[in-house]
Design a protein around this motif. Structure first.
Motif, PDB file in Angstrom:
ATOM      1  N   UNK A 188       0.729  -1.177   0.049  1.00 44.43           N
ATOM      2  CA  UNK A 188      -0.177  -0.080  -0.106  1.00 44.43           C
ATOM      3  C   UNK A 188       0.739   1.212  -0.073  1.00 44.43           C
ATOM      4  N   UNK A 189       0.540   2.354  -0.729  1.00 37.87           N
ATOM      5  CA  UNK A 189       1.212   3.542  -0.645  1.00 37.87           C
ATOM      6  C   UNK A 189       0.198   4.446  -0.613  1.00 37.87           C
ATOM      7  N   UNK A 190       0.613   5.965  -0.343  1.00 37.71           N
ATOM      8  CA  UNK A 190      -0.078   6.919  -0.234  1.00 37.71           C
ATOM      9  C   UNK A 190       0.454   8.076  -1.310  1.00 37.71           C
ATOM     10  N   UNK A 191      -0.163   8.662  -1.905  1.00 40.39           N
ATOM     11  CA  UNK A 191       0.036   9.591  -2.920  1.00 40.39           C
ATOM     12  C   UNK A 191      -0.837  10.896  -2.736  1.00 40.39           C
ATOM     13  N   UNK A 192      -0.277  12.057  -2.439  1.00 39.78           N
ATOM     14  CA  UNK A 192      -1.068  13.204  -2.343  1.00 39.78           C
ATOM     15  C   UNK A 192      -0.435  14.399  -3.117  1.00 39.78           C
ATOM     16  N   UNK A 193      -1.219  15.486  -3.361  1.00 38.96           N
ATOM     17  CA  UNK A 193      -0.850  16.653  -3.911  1.00 38.96           C
ATOM     18  C   UNK A 193      -1.872  17.833  -3.393  1.00 38.96           C
ATOM     19  N   UNK A 194      -1.382  19.069  -3.347  1.00 41.61           N
ATOM     20  CA  UNK A 194      -1.877  19.943  -2.894  1.00 41.61           C
ATOM     21  C   UNK A 194      -2.364  20.962  -4.235  1.00 41.61           C
ATOM     22  N   UNK A 195      -3.475  21.641  -4.121  1.00 41.55           N
ATOM     23  CA  UNK A 195      -3.903  22.677  -5.032  1.00 41.55           C
ATOM     24  C   UNK A 195      -4.485  23.835  -4.354  1.00 41.55           C
ATOM     25  N   UNK A 196      -3.673  24.901  -4.970  1.00 43.25           N
ATOM     26  CA  UNK A 196      -3.930  26.096  -4.494  1.00 43.25           C
ATOM     27  C   UNK A 196      -5.261  26.973  -4.975  1.00 43.25           C
ATOM     28  N   UNK A 197      -5.680  27.869  -4.359  1.00 43.99           N
ATOM     29  CA  UNK A 197      -6.729  28.518  -4.947  1.00 43.99           C
ATOM     30  C   UNK A 197      -6.554  29.459  -5.953  1.00 43.99           C
ATOM     31  N   UNK A 198      -7.473  29.688  -7.135  1.00 44.49           N
ATOM     32  CA  UNK A 198      -7.332  30.512  -8.142  1.00 44.49           C
ATOM     33  C   UNK A 198      -8.278  31.537  -8.159  1.00 44.49           C
ATOM     34  N   UNK A 199      -7.870  32.722  -8.588  1.00 47.69           N
ATOM     35  CA  UNK A 199      -9.140  33.748  -8.557  1.00 47.69           C
ATOM     36  C   UNK A 199      -9.642  33.817  -9.764  1.00 47.69           C
ATOM     37  N   UNK A 200     -10.876  34.432  -9.933  1.00 50.57           N
ATOM     38  CA  UNK A 200     -11.562  34.368 -11.388  1.00 50.57           C
ATOM     39  C   UNK A 200     -10.846  35.005 -12.472  1.00 50.57           C
ATOM     40  N   UNK A 201     -10.261  36.101 -12.003  1.00 48.10           N
ATOM     41  CA  UNK A 201      -9.532  37.005 -13.064  1.00 48.10           C
ATOM     42  C   UNK A 201      -8.362  36.106 -13.651  1.00 48.10           C
ATOM     43  N   UNK A 202      -7.840  35.089 -12.684  1.00 49.34           N
ATOM     44  CA  UNK A 202      -6.621  34.619 -13.188  1.00 49.34           C
ATOM     45  C   UNK A 202      -7.040  33.595 -14.256  1.00 49.34           C
ATOM     46  N   UNK A 203      -8.280  32.735 -14.007  1.00 51.70           N
ATOM     47  CA  UNK A 203      -8.688  31.801 -14.644  1.00 51.70           C
ATOM     48  C   UNK A 203      -9.039  32.139 -15.997  1.00 51.70           C
ATOM     49  N   UNK A 204      -9.534  33.540 -16.179  1.00 54.80           N
ATOM     50  CA  UNK A 204      -9.943  33.846 -17.369  1.00 54.80           C
ATOM     51  C   UNK A 204      -8.620  33.679 -18.460  1.00 54.80           C
ATOM     52  N   UNK A 205      -7.636  33.635 -18.123  1.00 56.03           N
ATOM     53  CA  UNK A 205      -6.408  33.658 -18.824  1.00 56.03           C
ATOM     54  C   UNK A 205      -5.890  32.186 -18.892  1.00 56.03           C
ATOM     55  N   UNK A 206      -6.531  31.239 -18.544  1.00 50.58           N
ATOM     56  CA  UNK A 206      -6.102  29.894 -18.518  1.00 50.58           C
ATOM     57  C   UNK A 206      -6.306  29.206 -19.940  1.00 50.58           C
ATOM     58  N   UNK A 207      -5.400  28.497 -20.537  1.00 50.87           N
ATOM     59  CA  UNK A 207      -5.619  27.670 -21.664  1.00 50.87           C
ATOM     60  C   UNK A 207      -6.164  26.268 -20.969  1.00 50.87           C
ATOM     61  N   UNK A 208      -6.552  25.514 -21.969  1.00 53.68           N
ATOM     62  CA  UNK A 208      -6.885  24.094 -21.583  1.00 53.68           C
ATOM     63  C   UNK A 208      -6.166  23.372 -20.802  1.00 53.68           C
ATOM     64  N   UNK A 209      -4.798  23.288 -20.901  1.00 51.54           N
ATOM     65  CA  UNK A 209      -3.954  22.735 -20.090  1.00 51.54           C
ATOM     66  C   UNK A 209      -3.785  23.112 -18.734  1.00 51.54           C
ATOM     67  N   UNK A 210      -3.760  24.461 -18.455  1.00 53.20           N
ATOM     68  CA  UNK A 210      -3.881  25.112 -17.311  1.00 53.20           C
ATOM     69  C   UNK A 210      -5.068  24.793 -16.530  1.00 53.20           C
ATOM     70  N   UNK A 211      -6.034  24.986 -17.189  1.00 53.84           N
ATOM     71  CA  UNK A 211      -7.488  24.602 -16.375  1.00 53.84           C
ATOM     72  C   UNK A 211      -7.501  23.317 -15.945  1.00 53.84           C
ATOM     73  N   UNK A 212      -7.042  22.375 -16.730  1.00 58.98           N
ATOM     74  CA  UNK A 212      -7.061  21.004 -16.254  1.00 58.98           C
ATOM     75  C   UNK A 212      -6.188  20.707 -14.822  1.00 58.98           C
ATOM     76  N   UNK A 213      -4.890  21.431 -15.240  1.00 54.44           N
ATOM     77  CA  UNK A 213      -3.899  21.193 -14.057  1.00 54.44           C
ATOM     78  C   UNK A 213      -4.476  21.589 -12.807  1.00 54.44           C
ATOM     79  N   UNK A 214      -5.202  22.834 -12.945  1.00 51.32           N
ATOM     80  CA  UNK A 214      -5.640  23.497 -11.539  1.00 51.32           C
ATOM     81  C   UNK A 214      -7.031  22.709 -11.081  1.00 51.32           C
TER      82      UNK A 214
END
Length: 280
Positions: free
Chosen positions: A1-27
């Motif tokens: 058994x193993x544990x895998x974790x990651x952290x996702x930080x909050x994004x503002x709506x202003x920042x998300x307006x400029x995200x391309x498809x790859x960035x949107x999926x990553x966030x």
């Protein structure tokens, strides 16, 4: 058994307006759920909410703490909701065993130290989907089967959104600090969920899509009502929905999704509806 974790930080709506498809999926997209013999966790900075999975095949999986929690055990300051979307299995909570069949839910309050996931049959393993939120008080552990859920029929076939909402971990059924979870099942011929779309600025949400047939997909819509974006999703993937974002989807077939949320209050109806004709 193993544990895998990651952290996702909050994004503002202003920042998300400029995200391309790859960035949107990553966030926002969580793609790596339901890995065999792994505890998978995603810690978000939206209300410190977490989503994850445990699929015990070769042996039990223990719910272990991770470094971002800075706690001696996972539920020291947290509560957790679990819904089984696979074969039959058990969740052992400090020595007490709860049997979970397909789409049964279990709430575990803060202070429970030892939580262990097991499958009854390794050839048809349980698939435990997990949501967790900070907790300021301890409430009792409680199982809620799908049959015991509060069921609400919504929509119609004419508008392609005839669905059943199964409220499982929600006020009136389970006492929680802030966590709520349930499952929405779309009827055959219906593909739209959560229409009219809405935001609830006092809570965040995570959607987990399942029962998507092979070679089919769901297009999940997010963003501010006047600045919508979309993410194409596959079976057993989840998506983070910030408090400023709508959360809606349309599939190439009918499907099911599990919704989980936490935040300022426990009012399920606390939402600001966006008219369909005003979405952009």
């Amino acid at each position: 058994m193993s544990t895998h974790y990651e952290t996702r930080y909050a994004s503002s709506p202003k920042a998300v307006k400029a995200y391309d498809t790859e960035q949107l999926r990553e966030e926002f997209l969580i793609e790596n759920l339901m890995q065999e013999d792994q505890l998978v966790l995603v810690y978000t900075h939206y209300d410190r909410y977490m989503a994850g999975s445990a699929v015990p095949v070769e042996g039990p999986i223990k719910l272990e703490t991770i470094d971002p929690l800075k706690s001696s055990y996972f539920l020291e300051r947290r509560e957790i909701g679990i819904i089984n979307v696979g074969g039959d299995g058990t969740v052992e909570v400090d020595g007490e065993v709860y049997q979970l069949t397909l789409k049964d839910a279990l709430y575990i309050g803060s202070g429970s130290k030892d939580v262990v996931f097991k499958s009854d049959d390794k050839n048809n393993p349980a698939k435990f989907y997990l949501n967790s939120a900070p907790a300021h008080k301890t409430f009792p552990t409680k199982k809620v089967s799908k049959a015991e859920a509060n069921k609400i029929e919504l929509g119609s076939l004419e508008t392609a959104n005839h669905r059943t909402v199964n409220q499982q971990i929600i006020g009136g059924i389970v006492d929680t600090c802030q966590l709520q979870m349930g499952m929405t099942e779309l009827k055959t011929g219906s593909v739209w969920n959560t229409m009219p779309a809405h935001v609830h600025d006092r809570r965040m949400e995570i959607y987990y899509y399942l029962d998507i047939p092979q070679d089919q997909a769901v297009c999940h819509f997010m963003g501010q009502p006047q600045e919508t974006r979309h993410i194409w999703m596959q079976n057993h993937q989840a998506v983070i929905s910030p408090p400023w974002s709508i959360h809606s989807g349309s599939g190439t077939s009918n499907y099911t999704f599990i919704w989980g949320m936490a935040g300022e209050n426990l009012d399920y109806g606390d939402m600001d509806v966006a008219k369909i004709t005003e979405l952009r």
